[in-house]
Motif scaffolding. Sequence first.
Motif, PDB file in Angstrom:
ATOM      1  N   LEU A   1       0.888  -1.223   0.070  1.00  0.00           N
ATOM      2  CA  LEU A   1       0.006  -0.082   0.199  1.00  0.00           C
ATOM      3  C   LEU A   1       0.858   1.088   0.086  1.00  0.00           C
ATOM      4  O   LEU A   1       0.693   2.243  -0.752  1.00  0.00           O
ATOM      5  CB  LEU A   1      -1.091   0.027   1.363  1.00  0.00           C
TER       6      LEU A   1
ATOM      7  N   TYR B   1      -8.142  -1.147  -1.662  1.00  0.00           N
ATOM      8  CA  TYR B   1      -7.733  -1.033   0.085  1.00  0.00           C
ATOM      9  C   TYR B   1      -7.589   0.693   0.193  1.00  0.00           C
ATOM     10  O   TYR B   1      -8.085   1.278   1.219  1.00  0.00           O
ATOM     11  CB  TYR B   1      -6.554  -1.697   0.744  1.00  0.00           C
TER      12      TYR B   1
ATOM     13  N   SER C   1     -10.600   2.461  -0.015  1.00  0.00           N
ATOM     14  CA  SER C   1     -11.556   2.391   1.316  1.00  0.00           C
ATOM     15  C   SER C   1     -10.920   3.173   2.253  1.00  0.00           C
ATOM     16  O   SER C   1     -11.725   3.640   3.144  1.00  0.00           O
ATOM     17  CB  SER C   1     -11.989   0.974   1.449  1.00  0.00           C
ATOM     18  N   LEU C   2      -9.460   3.371   2.523  1.00  0.00           N
ATOM     19  CA  LEU C   2      -9.037   3.996   3.475  1.00  0.00           C
ATOM     20  C   LEU C   2      -8.720   5.432   3.134  1.00  0.00           C
ATOM     21  O   LEU C   2      -8.134   6.273   4.085  1.00  0.00           O
ATOM     22  CB  LEU C   2      -7.492   3.518   3.616  1.00  0.00           C
TER      23      LEU C   2
ATOM     24  N   LEU D   1      -7.157   7.077   0.762  1.00  0.00           N
ATOM     25  CA  LEU D   1      -5.904   7.599   0.470  1.00  0.00           C
ATOM     26  C   LEU D   1      -5.725   8.021  -1.112  1.00  0.00           C
ATOM     27  O   LEU D   1      -4.912   8.676  -1.391  1.00  0.00           O
ATOM     28  CB  LEU D   1      -4.708   6.495   0.928  1.00  0.00           C
TER      29      LEU D   1
ATOM     30  N   MET E   1      -5.076  13.205   2.456  1.00  0.00           N
ATOM     31  CA  MET E   1      -4.465  12.263   3.388  1.00  0.00           C
ATOM     32  C   MET E   1      -3.222  11.376   2.521  1.00  0.00           C
ATOM     33  O   MET E   1      -2.072  11.201   3.113  1.00  0.00           O
ATOM     34  CB  MET E   1      -5.427  11.397   4.111  1.00  0.00           C
TER      35      MET E   1
ATOM     36  N   LYS F   1      -0.228  13.419   2.144  1.00  0.00           N
ATOM     37  CA  LYS F   1       0.598  13.628   3.192  1.00  0.00           C
ATOM     38  C   LYS F   1       1.592  12.324   3.451  1.00  0.00           C
ATOM     39  O   LYS F   1       2.459  12.554   3.837  1.00  0.00           O
ATOM     40  CB  LYS F   1      -0.426  13.939   4.258  1.00  0.00           C
ATOM     41  N   PHE F   2       0.861  11.328   3.175  1.00  0.00           N
ATOM     42  CA  PHE F   2       1.608   9.949   3.380  1.00  0.00           C
ATOM     43  C   PHE F   2       2.477   9.668   2.331  1.00  0.00           C
ATOM     44  O   PHE F   2       3.804   9.625   2.708  1.00  0.00           O
ATOM     45  CB  PHE F   2       0.506   8.749   3.470  1.00  0.00           C
TER      46      PHE F   2
END
Lengths: 677, 157
Positions: free
Chosen positions: B32, B96, B99-100, B102, B115, B118-119
């Motif tokens: 991910l 995934y 759904s998170l 991101l 987000m 940012k990651f």
Amino acid sequence: MKFRIRALKIVIKTANKNLGVSFSFETKGLNIIRAENSKGKSTIYNSILYGLGLEMLIGNTRHSPLTYILNSYVPEGENKLPIIESYILLEVENESGDIRTIKRLIVPDDKSKLVEVLDGPCLTNPAHSPNTVQQYHVRLGGSAQNERGFHYWFARYLGWELPMVQRFSQPDSILFVECIFPLFIIEQKKGWTQIQASVPQYGIKDVKQRALEFALRLDSEKNNSKRREILNEISSITLRWNKALHALNKNIREINGRVENIPGEPKIGLETDSKPIYQVSNQGVWISLENKIISLKDKMTDLSSKISTDNPQNKTEQQAKQLDSLQDEVFRSETFERTLSRKHNEATTEAALLQKRISSLADDIRQMEDAFKISKLTGVAQQIESIHSCPVCNSNVDGSTLSQDVHRHLMTVEENLKFLKDELKAVEFLERNNSIEIQAVESEIQSARAFANDLREKIRNIKKSLVEDDRLPSTALLHEKVELEYEIKKHHAVLDECNQEYSQLLDLSKEFGVLREELGKLPKGLSETDEEKISQLSSTLKAYLIDFGFGSFGVDALDISRDTLQPVVEDFDWYFQSSGSDNIRAIWAYTLALLSVSKSFNTNHLGFLMYDEPKQHSAKGDSLKSFLGKASTLCGQDSQIIITTSESIASLNSLLTNIPVKKMFLDDGIRLIAETT
Amino acid sequence: MDDSIFKFKVEKIKFQSRPNTLEASNRLTWKLAFVVFLVGRLAGRYSVSLKRLSVFNWTLQDERLFPILDEIVIGENKLAAASVKYEPSLSRALLYLKSLKLVEVSDGKYWLTGMGMKFAQELEDSTDVFIKEKERMNKFTTRQISEVRILSILGGR
């Protein structure tokens, strides 16, 4: 340990006008710089970081992290006045009262990696003229470990003895100054997301924990550091061991031999457990070097008597028989050499496969280490880590991206990393053994070739003898005698040199034993004093959190992790469970609690803190008042705290009632950096 | 034949399940983060198609495949492009990530949410994560890895 900022001056020069700002700070107490948003507060704050060579804390960038007004142009109406020169001056003081003024240029850019350190208070005492000016480089390779590096000087100025720390896939290094300062300096962009948010990694394993251990001066940190030191010495012994073993092997291969019973890595008690066995290949059979020398000497005796009793009458008949037998032997020797070549080919094919596997495992390990490091990053990474069911269909997820139809019981990343490293060790062991096997076969091949050549030479000499004068001693025998003498001498010399190399290995074995013993004696885990420090950190943190109105959960559930030294709630990082404003309170409380511990114990804390805009996420006024009050009390007579804020003057005055503080408040609309004469 | 070794009585055979190994590239954490890093690099402020993402996803996760990536991006080698594998785990990882919250998707194109950015920035800032992958990506110019160019090299695939 003590560090104070006494004064700051920023100078900006353009062709038309000069700009700048000066501040002098209270060295024992709370200092607050107040200005409206976008009026230069963060510029002041970042200038201090820049002056100390700590701009990595603002962002991992190769370019200057400072704003245009410091490194590019000064706006004037619609025009932009290019900056000709700009620099920062910081007057600082350490534990022993040694005052220095640090000067770092911003423009011109090519000189921004140079820092000048002037002795004395050049800012607070303009009449002072410095006697010495030392120049250091910063933000270049070696700035922390080279004598001319600014952070090398800075660490010594602070009285810090920086420990050696382990790095991922790189040699050990010192713990860099930039890794420790995020405990004392909380900047606005990243600093308020979590404790030590702006710590640069530099590939250091568990960098935050190492920085905390150092700041708290834990015995465990000293022990870990000592452990690393010993392990480094052991690595150096391993290198010297390999070198000596390599020399020994090279030496014995000169007579097509091999050495047995010497371990590939340093071993304790080599003298008693591992006597070396030197062997040489003798017509396809390995015999000891000593026996070979004895057999060569026996051969010499036989040969000498043969020469003296050489009878010309039956000489021709004997030599003819010998010739037949030698030709048979050459044939056998050639067959044996072909068998050895096949063996050599198989071993080299195996070596190529093992090399491929090693490289593939190294790649797997690198990725697994990445997975481990990512899992230690922040909220998002930990959110990924905690996925146990599919967010869409709710079915179980086993931590893999593979099809979830098959039930798998997977190793954790740490377990898998250990597994891969063990496998790598095993494959490397096989590869080492295989390479020894290749060398042994090569020796045997060379020996077989030499033997066959020797036989051919003998055949030639006998053929020559058959046509020479019978009254003279046989050329073949004489030639063999000369060869034998040379062989005996060579074997003796090799044995002597091998013994010398072995005595070096014996010394290394003893050194290794001493180091292993020292390593075994080092205490593991936390000492009693460490426990006391951590307990005080935990209790102070809880008390401060209550004072600051922390409300996300009961602070009784909180503790300091003995592994990471970070606050945890039931073994989970606390910021998962706290609101945004409580996260800010937690950072206030933790940084102040560290300062508080430094007042009761001997630590490496500098008694110095800086906060940029501590009122984040609209933390309530009461909380801020409580924080400022606590900060001021903690400063007492021996610490310094500098805060920059955009809180309104009226609100600040109300919050600071009865709190001793040096106020540097600017009215709304006024810029901190202004025109100077 | 001496069968004495078979004369003991087996009362119970117990099997214990041992955890299996799984390479990092198939683990959620790594995969991910890797896909976020890739989307960050390839989409920037825009978006990236699954096709373009697949090229880099496959060739960047194994150092031995790096030369193939060079062949495609620098050499514009259509034959090398034809060897690209489209991994089902990439689609799963993108699901995934969506759904998170991101990653966002629309019309088959993917981009990072706030987000996610940012990651991605955190991964970029981290000096000891994806070192080799970053080194390799830094070799290419933005134009070389643009959507139009990569899709034209991939042809009708």
